[in-house]
Write an enzyme that holds these catalytic residues in place. Sequence first.
Site, short mmCIF file in Angstrom:
data_model
loop_
_atom_site.label_atom_id
_atom_site.label_comp_id
_atom_site.label_asym_id
_atom_site.label_seq_id
_atom_site.Cartn_x
_atom_site.Cartn_y
_atom_site.Cartn_z
N HIS A 40 -6.89 11.81 3.17
CA HIS A 40 -7.68 10.58 3.27
C HIS A 40 -8.51 10.36 2.01
CE1 HIS A 40 -11.27 8.18 4.42
NE2 HIS A 40 -10.40 7.52 5.18
N ARG A 89 -4.64 -2.10 4.29
CA ARG A 89 -4.96 -1.33 5.49
C ARG A 89 -6.19 -1.96 6.14
NH1 ARG A 89 -4.68 2.01 1.09
NH2 ARG A 89 -2.90 3.43 0.92
N GLU A 148 7.95 4.55 8.65
CA GLU A 148 7.30 5.82 8.32
C GLU A 148 7.64 6.93 9.32
OE1 GLU A 148 3.05 5.07 8.38
OE2 GLU A 148 3.39 3.34 9.66
N ASN A 173 4.04 8.35 2.71
CA ASN A 173 3.06 9.39 3.03
C ASN A 173 3.36 10.00 4.40
OD1 ASN A 173 1.92 8.50 0.68
ND2 ASN A 173 0.10 7.61 1.60
N ASP A 174 3.37 9.15 5.43
CA ASP A 174 3.64 9.65 6.79
C ASP A 174 5.09 10.08 6.94
OD1 ASP A 174 1.28 9.79 8.12
OD2 ASP A 174 1.36 7.77 8.96
N CYS A 204 5.70 1.61 -0.03
CA CYS A 204 4.27 1.33 -0.14
C CYS A 204 3.42 2.58 0.00
CB CYS A 204 3.83 0.29 0.89
SG CYS A 204 4.03 0.82 2.61
#
Length: 855
Positions: free
Chosen positions: A434, A541, A724, A747-748, A810
């Site tokens: 994060h 986001r 994702e 990322n995920d 993204c």
Amino acid sequence: MLHLKPEDAAVQNNPNTTLVTQDAPIANNTHGGRAKCLQRLVRMDLPVPRTVALSFETIEKIANGEMPDVDLVVDQFPKEALLCVRPSSEDPDWGGPGAVLNIGMNDKRFEKYSRTMGEDAAAALYTRFIQSYAINVARLDPDMFDDVEGEGRAALAETIAAYEHETEEKFPQSRRTQLAAVLRSMARAWSGTSARLLRQAKGAPTDAGLGLVVQQMIFGLGAGQCGSGVLQLVDSGTGAEQVTGRYLSQSQGRDALDDDNDALYLTRDPRGPSLEEKLPEAFETLKTYASLMRTRLREEMQVEFAIDDGVVHILDGVRVARSSRGAVRIAVTLAQDGVISREEALMRVPPRLLTELLHRQIDPSARRDIVGRGIAASPGAATGRLVFDSAGAQASAARGEPCILVRRETTSEDVRGMHAASAVLTERGGITSHAAVIGRGIGLPCVVGASSLIFNQRDKTITTREGRVFHAGDQMTVDGSTGQILAGAAAMQEAALDDYFQQLMAWATDTADIKVRANADTPADAQTARNFNAEGIGLCRTEHMFFDSWRLTVMREMIFADTSDGRRAVLERLLPMQRDDFTQLFRIMQGQPVCIRLFDPPLHEFLPMDASGQRELAEALGLPRSDVTRRIEAMREYNPMLGLRGVRLGITVPEIYEMQARAIFEAILDASDDGAPVMAEIMIPLVSARREVELVKNAIDAVAQAVRQERDVPFEYRLGVMVETPRACLRAAEIAPYCAFLSFGTNDLTQMTYGLSRDDAGRFMSDYVQQGVFDEDPFHTLDIDGVGELLTLGAQRGRQAKPDITVSVCGEHGGNPESIAFCRAAGFDYVSCSPFRVPVARLAAAQLAISDKIR
């Protein structure tokens, strides 16, 4: 100038020991960059001393004990000439053994030179050579000469005595013997284990070849105007046009660059005498030579020269060392002057180098009191006083005091504190944690996973392994470019986004054939993206918009509402704020596409976990504290990142997505009032099944129809999904017909593919990379084999079902040059990354397009 004698033919036609002439068979990949550059200088008719180049193959044989015909090399030079040997690797940045000067100096020549140039000058030549020979060839300890005092003949005698005492043999007197020993020593040094490891650290192959050049010495010592120095036409730090360098009378090699008060400036300078004043003709000649080298070699060059009795000799030409700022200006200026093409200018600037320009950095010359290290998660550097919570960071910002926000790991609640801080330091986390993602997004220096330090949030202290303790209020410096944590304040260099940077970026945009968007969560992020000419927003986001203190309270009320109508009533109060957020984004981007991701995180992230926070919430809601605590406990999940979040929340608590969709559609109409077209995209997160998309799409379309009827104004929007989960990649053919775009959230997707927590992987990832389990941290560099295969499958299957669907990435990998190469090869339409990584991505994309044209 070099002129062949009849006996030169044997060496001239020998590919391994080659006299450097205009048409000698010399190449970078056989004899090295220095040898090739010297040949180019010879072709320019510059006064280069006679030189013989030894090939990679020759040096490899020497290292293995097979000597070439050294007599053949020695015979290419006048009998009385002294020689020097310097390394010639394929890439100058790979280094090599140090140069050895004055080979051939012996007792007999000392006596001769004493009569012609003076005893002190001759003794200096001989002494220097003996000490260099002892250290580089005989491998003696440099300290053995510490007791040598004075100058001239006496110092020379002490040096010879020290050498002969240590080696128990006479100093060699034969030029051939000396040269053979120097060649053997340099060849073996290059092939040694430590040299191989050093080359590998510089990015060179461990088996890279080394060439050597043997050159006739120009003394730079003796009667008349003699000396040596270096000259260049630009400033290494800024790249600006400026004659710089040093000249030292009665010196050799690069002595002028040593800290020596007797060295002259080149141009007239109020601080002291200059070469321009002392030797104006030589100065003008050197400038002419440097300008010629710039044009003919198509590069800013540093000229290494020697002056012997007033006559200029060019010993070497090397590419000017340069800072990141200097590299950009030099490349752009060369292109503007027509020396190189725009495409070549783009290719000459490494994309990652731009990172140093976009952020403040610690001055390279500054002293660093390093107290710990972590993962360099967001580039740039900052100094501030330590604070241990977001409230402290906001209070510091209100007082105008820079601060470093220290947390074990950040959560969404820390976003406001991060915006207030000058840098962030966390004990846990990895490259896509994060703190790292938000830090890169807002250009905030960040070091995560600093496990070498002990964090105590209760006492508000940081303790180093050596026992040094830093308290709240103490000053520290965080270097997000290197991962270093420093005690105190360090001297800084400011960001440098000048006209040359802007010109390079304009050329990059014109050249690239894959678009680059930015991930932007706030109007400030969007403005940064716009300033860097991002081609839209690829990921907004929306959850970060809810953490303002007043909005957070309303959000918590919504969570505690028991009915759908109750939730809608609370969300009505958030609607105007969300609409204003989106309106600002649309207006800032001025017609560029803006992709808004619907609410993603689990709701528990908005609830206080500590007792005091729960007590305050109970007071705000007018509920017993026990009810609040019980509700929070009931919402806890064993694995919240795989629990009730994303589209799952949108289906089970549909009121949130309905409010956000209305805010987006009303913002489209409000932002269109001034005539600027709005290209809005709505993205559904964490999709894994076709039916999820159907349900959310139907709900959003219904809201769109309602807004159209209420406003009586038509508008358009595009709906897509954030891919994702592995299943979404595999089932893309079923999902694509309901979408205008598929945007892969790497990322995920990486986290789920590997079964790794991106926040915890930093604890062991360096061990994994070092031991070869992974080539690179998969959260830092896209895993082409595993995650990449899922991306390829998802894109192919999606396009088979819907050929015109837009495909993009993204996740944070979107700003990585290697990842961009993969996306471009796979036919993706665009990549999206943090605003401050947009220039890096644009330059990388341009270089890929140029490389394809060259092939």
